[in-house]
Design a protein around this motif. Structure first.
Motif, PDB file in Angstrom:
ATOM      1  N   LEU A 173       1.075  -1.542   0.153  1.00  0.00           N
ATOM      2  CA  LEU A 173      -0.203   0.022  -0.516  1.00  0.00           C
ATOM      3  C   LEU A 173       0.340   1.318  -0.261  1.00  0.00           C
ATOM      4  O   LEU A 173       2.152   1.052  -0.077  1.00  0.00           O
ATOM      5  N   HIS A 174       0.162   2.914  -0.215  1.00  0.00           N
ATOM      6  CA  HIS A 174       0.490   3.614  -0.152  1.00  0.00           C
ATOM      7  C   HIS A 174       1.687   4.256   1.146  1.00  0.00           C
ATOM      8  O   HIS A 174       1.838   5.755   1.120  1.00  0.00           O
ATOM      9  N   LEU A 188       7.515   1.606  -0.159  1.00  0.00           N
ATOM     10  CA  LEU A 188       5.907   1.707  -0.391  1.00  0.00           C
ATOM     11  C   LEU A 188       5.831   1.727  -1.738  1.00  0.00           C
ATOM     12  O   LEU A 188       6.470   1.096  -2.292  1.00  0.00           O
ATOM     13  N   ASP A 189       3.911   1.145  -2.064  1.00  0.00           N
ATOM     14  CA  ASP A 189       4.338   0.716  -3.350  1.00  0.00           C
ATOM     15  C   ASP A 189       5.019  -0.529  -4.024  1.00  0.00           C
ATOM     16  O   ASP A 189       4.692  -0.329  -4.954  1.00  0.00           O
TER      17      ASP A 189
END
Length: 464
Positions: free
Chosen positions: A174-175, A211-212
């Motif tokens: 996720l971000h 992240l991501d």
């Protein structure tokens, strides 16, 4: 000898009439005086049963004595030597079935409010010391570990291994980091600034957070192992929802709890229109399920403007898996409990929006594999509840992406990864796993315990 105080100091809370319309934290925390009064109830017994009841082995009498003596930096040091996420644990762990259940005072009266004291220490540290780490940097081991997922298991393992001198990188899909702590648990129960502060603490130990980064899509576990990581830990949780597979389940206005809570919490739907996240909430909302996720979903729907919210649960209150405190909070806020009730089908209109739910009345038969009495539908007992929104909070299972892209990983028929319970080792060499990916949906503290055990085993492997 002073008389034993068998009554715990109550935790101040927001008024139910007010809190049902806002997302501010419900429990307001102890003052220093209240914390010291509660800490002074601890009899510092020799057997230390409470420590045995703690999945991460915190020196509970030690940090409580430091609170009692007014030595808060020492309380912080003792607590954080074993628990890297005390602000989270103090709020969402089921202490009543763990450390508090084994407290010696529980035999005579109310056990020490260990969770509330843990929260107090974490909040005191944030207000007075910041998230900076007080320990000096360890000697680097030269070994690299990849951690997949930044939920409670991944964060705990990463912190432990960083303190031991290993170079740790967390890959989060996720971000934002935090996993279920960010997307699943609402602001009024676990403020996101608390989670962010704990994530910042882990990063302050030298842990790199990317992240991501969807492992299984952008990079596989084998590619991580071939690119210089000596060990990989899988802590991706259980983010895939389960459904009832009954007629009408695909009507508009029916959410899985995962989708609903992710929109509300992670995507800040509760702050619309400041955050442009659409969350359509009905006037009459039914939440199917009886766990903490069901309580969270129902209480979010109420705060987002629903007029009537029902918890629909197929057993009785006694069998409900939700924490007693969460069910009590929900009831105080006006959530209605429809117990011994189970949906048979959903009813929709011409536009395919849900307008009702046909349910059975249930009765309890003999205990099943979970030890709880099995619910059985009463013949001819069908009735209809008018609803214009439903949320299914029926449990979760791991996303299959890791298992599908990792050769040599053994999984169960529920999609969980098979691990050694004491070490977290998987069937695949150099790969460990822990938390909900291994157990299915469970508690934050049990995931942290799994992270701790795996960290110890990975450290031993890396040094061997």
């Amino acid at each position: 000898m002073a008389k034993l105080n068998l009554n715990r100091v109550p935790m101040p809370r927001q008024d139910p009439k007010l809190r049902g319309r806002n997302f501010n934290e419900v429990a307001l925390g102890y003052s220093l005086e209240q914390a010291q009064a509660e800490a002074s109830r601890c009899i510092q017994c020799k057997k230390r049963n409470c420590v045995d009841g703690c999945p991460v082995g915190v020196d509970i009498p030690g940090f409580i004595k430091a609170i009692r003596d007014g030595d808060m930096p020492e309380a912080v040091r003792i607590l954080k030597s074993k628990n890297s996420l005390p602000g989270i644990c103090g709020r969402v762990c089921p202490q009543e079935t763990q450390c508090e259940a084994t407290c010696s005072l529980a035999k005579k009266g109310a056990p020490i409010a260990i969770g509330r004291l843990e929260r107090f220490v974490a909040d005191w540290e944030r207000a007075n010391m910041g998230a900076a780490t007080s320990i000096g940097p360890p000697t680097p081991s030269g070994k690299r570990v990849a951690v997949v997922g930044s939920g409670p298991a991944g964060l705990t393992l990463a912190a432990d291994l960083a303190k031991l001198g290993h170079s740790v990188t967390i890959l989060e899909a996720l971000h934002v980091a935090g996993g279920v702590l960010m997307y699943g648990i609402p602001e009024f129960r676990l403020p996101k600034e608390i989670v962010q502060a704990e994530v910042d603490y882990v990063a302050s130990l030298g842990v790199k957070i990317e992240l991501d980064s969807v492992v299984g899509k952008l990079v596989t576990v084998d590619e991580l192992l071939n690119s210089g990581y000596q060990a990989v830990f899988l802590g991706t949780g259980a983010g895939a929802p389960m459904f009832m597979n009954i007629p009408g389940e695909n009507f508009n206005g029916i959410y899985s709890a995962n989708e609903f809570l992710t929109r509300v919490n992670l995507m800040k739907g509760y702050r619309f229109p400041e955050y442009d996240t659409p969350v359509k909430v009905g006037r009459r909302v039914a939440v199917i399920g009886g766990g903490n996720v069901a309580m969270d979903s129902a209480r979010c729907a109420l705060r987002l403007g629903a007029e009537e919210v029902y918890i629909v649960y197929r057993r009785s209150k006694t069998e409900m898996p939700a924490r007693h405190e969460e069910a009590e909070n929900a009831e105080e806020e006006g959530i209605q409990f429809k117990l011994l009730t189970n949906p048979k089908r959903f009813l929709g209109n011409e536009q395919n929006w849900v307008v009702g739910m046909e349910c059975y009345e249930m009765e309890l038969g003999e205990p099943d594999a979970s030890g709880r009495r099995r619910p059985i539908a009463k013949e001819g007992s069908e009735f209809i509840i008018d609803v214009d929104m439903a949320i299914l909070a029926l449990g979760t299972r791991p996303n299959p992406i890791i298992a599908q892209t990792t050769e040599g990983l053994e999984t169960t028929r529920w999609g969980t990864v098979v691990t050694d319970a004491t070490t977290g080792k998987t069937a695949k060499e150099k790969v460990w796993a822990g938390g909900d990916i291994a157990t299915g949906s469970a508690t934050v503290i049990s995931a942290m315990g799994a992270g701790k055990r795996a960290a110890a085993d990975i450290d031993e492997y890396l040094r061997g």
